[in-house]
Design an enzyme around this catalytic site. Structure first.
Site, mmCIF file in Angstrom:
data_model
loop_
_atom_site.group_PDB
_atom_site.id
_atom_site.type_symbol
_atom_site.label_atom_id
_atom_site.label_comp_id
_atom_site.label_asym_id
_atom_site.label_seq_id
_atom_site.Cartn_x
_atom_site.Cartn_y
_atom_site.Cartn_z
ATOM 1 N N PHE A 137 47.029 33.841 16.516
ATOM 2 C CA PHE A 137 47.537 34.425 17.775
ATOM 3 C C PHE A 137 46.383 35.085 18.507
ATOM 4 C CE2 PHE A 137 49.249 37.675 20.526
ATOM 5 C CZ PHE A 137 50.310 37.017 21.137
ATOM 6 N N ASP A 186 38.337 37.349 16.519
ATOM 7 C CA ASP A 186 39.312 38.132 17.274
ATOM 8 C C ASP A 186 39.761 39.277 16.367
ATOM 9 O OD1 ASP A 186 41.591 39.223 18.326
ATOM 10 O OD2 ASP A 186 42.511 37.331 18.921
ATOM 11 N N LYS A 197 43.477 46.707 21.878
ATOM 12 C CA LYS A 197 44.441 47.640 21.282
ATOM 13 C C LYS A 197 43.949 49.088 21.218
ATOM 14 C CE LYS A 197 47.299 44.269 18.847
ATOM 15 N NZ LYS A 197 48.518 44.221 19.619
HETATM 16 C C1 LIG Z 1 44.804 39.094 17.203
HETATM 17 C C2 LIG Z 1 45.279 39.329 18.608
HETATM 18 N N1 LIG Z 1 44.612 38.774 19.624
HETATM 19 C C3 LIG Z 1 45.006 38.956 20.899
HETATM 20 C C4 LIG Z 1 46.097 39.719 21.210
HETATM 21 C C5 LIG Z 1 46.513 39.895 22.629
HETATM 22 O O1 LIG Z 1 46.304 41.206 23.024
HETATM 23 P P1 LIG Z 1 47.082 41.795 24.308
HETATM 24 O O2 LIG Z 1 48.520 41.851 23.947
HETATM 25 O O3 LIG Z 1 46.451 43.139 24.521
HETATM 26 O O4 LIG Z 1 46.802 40.862 25.429
HETATM 27 C C6 LIG Z 1 46.828 40.308 20.171
HETATM 28 C C7 LIG Z 1 48.038 41.102 20.466
HETATM 29 O O5 LIG Z 1 48.858 41.376 19.645
HETATM 30 C C8 LIG Z 1 46.409 40.116 18.847
HETATM 31 O O6 LIG Z 1 47.072 40.648 17.815
#
Ligand SMILES: Cc1ncc(COP(=O)(O)O)c(C=O)c1O
Length: 404
Positions: free
Chosen positions: A147, A232, A261
């Site tokens: 994700f 990520d 976050k």
């Molecule tokens: C691993 C990861 N990447 C990207 C995102 C996307 O972040 P945002 O919701 O701030 O766009 C999330 C959100 O939960 C995430 O857990």
């Protein structure tokens, strides 16, 4: 039951319902909402409009790493807002460079160039664009169950068809390999690959950890073919897994790192960080009006000191104890316990939704990660005793929802 806080302002059930009805009337519909109107937060606690107090084991979806409304964050944001409330990156700013310099002492070796934005998905967009631009290649390799966010580029790297359905065509030349399958990764990475993007622990995908050897092997394959490794760490970074970054568990350094976050203690933020030798954007090739917002960076500077004062070590210790205590019980409804630090997944032999509801009724807010995984992402300041209470609430909730 969630505790009633006698000192908190309390609305009647009808008044609380009116708050929810009004929002429901106008909301986009993008969120599966829970029937709670949250009005205040402090530390690990959240209060609803009826004065009920909940333990927030979601950290507001992983954001409140140092707890809700930490006084150091509030003070820094207030002071910054009084001095200068916005300052786009077309100008220099006295604090921004200092924050970059301080953060680059905290980020993995040699990662010292920053692109600042406002969310995790935006950080991923920036990383993917930068990788294509710098390598002159189109290919992106990502993992199944990964994700990375929901904007169109990030969504192309995100795997779950539930999030992707109806939005195609997405980015071309994106390949999804099974997570932890090094052979598949090696077969997918070639001279057309701009970047491989991976989480170190798949969060939304069910709290699934990288296996020893996988990230190291992908790192090597990237080097062999001149592809960039993007990690990520939007969910796993900044102490969450018991180390500054989850990649440290594997001694792997990425070429680019995505953060978001909790980086700014609760304010919206995203960051792409890479090493100098990869080069820079040319002016105008990327940008964001509010990227590098002074309030977010003042908050990031304030949380840095808190993070570096042993929070990651604390997360490692209490997270391990929590998992060990649960493991000892051998609860038959638990299929598997997974986790690193305070990123915890409890894979159930049943659907998680009724368990989340039963937990909420016991004053504990938690998250799902897929249909059967109960995910805990507590603020890193949570104490061992508080986690003990969460442990007991989970056991009660499991027993109560046994027949559902
Ligand atoms: C691993 C990861 N990447 C990207 C995102 C996307 O972040 P945002 O919701 O701030 O766009 C999330 C959100 O939960 C995430 O857990």
């Amino acid at each position: 039951m969630p505790e009633l806080d006698e000192a908190a302002p309390r609305l009647t059930h009808g008044e609380a319902q009116a708050i929810m009805d009004l929002e429901h009337h106008h909301t986009s519909g993008a969120y599966a909402k829970r029937p709670l109107a949250i009005v205040r937060g402090e530390g690990i606690w959240l209060w609803d409009a009826q004065g009920r107090r909940f333990m927030d084991m979601t950290s507001g979806q992983g954001v409140a790493l140092v707890g809700h409304s930490h006084p150091a964050v509030l003070e820094a944001v207030k002071r910054q807002a009084e001095i200068l409330i916005t300052c786009p990156e077309i100008f220099y700013n006295d604090r921004r460079g200092e924050v970059y310099a301080a953060l680059s002492r905290y980020t993995p070796d040699g990662l010292n160039r920053f692109f600042l934005c406002n969310s995790g998905a935006e950080a991923v967009e920036g990383a993917l664009k930068f990788a294509r631009l710098q390598t002159g290649r189109p290919g992106i390799v990502a993992a199944k169950s990964g994700f990375h966010g929901r904007t169109l580029g990030a969504l192309s790297a995100t795997w779950n068809p539930r999030y992707r359905r109806g939005f195609g065509p997405l980015l071309p030349e994106v390949t999804h390999i099974p997570f932890n399958d090094l052979r598949a990764a090696e077969a997918a990475i070639d001279a057309t690959t701009a970047a491989v993007i991976l989480e170190v622990v798949q969060g939304e995908g069910g709290v699934v950890m990288a296996e020893q050897g996988f990230l190291e092997g992908v790192r090597q394959a990237c080097e062999q073919h001149g592809a960039l490794l993007i990690l990520d760490e939007i969910q796993t970074g900044l102490g969450r897994t018991g180390r500054r970054f989850a990649a440290e568990h594997f001694s792997v350094t990425p070429d680019m790192l995505c953060l978001g976050k909790g980086l700014a203690g609760g304010l919206p933020i995203g960051a792409v960080i890479w090493r100098d030798s990869l080069g820079k954007w040319s002016p105008g090739s990327h940008g964001s009006t509010n990227g590098g917002d002074p309030r977010a960076w003042a908050a990031a500077a304030a949380t840095r000191g808190l993070r570096e004062s042993g929070l990651a070590e604390h997360a490692a210790r209490v997270g391990e104890k929590f998992l060990a205590d649960l493991r000892e019980l051998e609860q038959p409804m638990i299929r598997e316990l997974r986790g690193l630090g305070l990123m915890i997944g409890i894979d159930l032999r049943k659907r998680v939704t009724p368990v989340l509801k039963a937990l909420m009724e016991r004053g504990v807010l938690a998250l799902p990660a897929g249909p059967t995984v109960l995910r805990l992402l507590p603020p890193l300041i949570v104490s061992e005793d508080q986690l003990g209470e969460v442990h007991d609430a989970i056991l009660e909730a499991l027993e109560l929802s046994q027949d559902e």
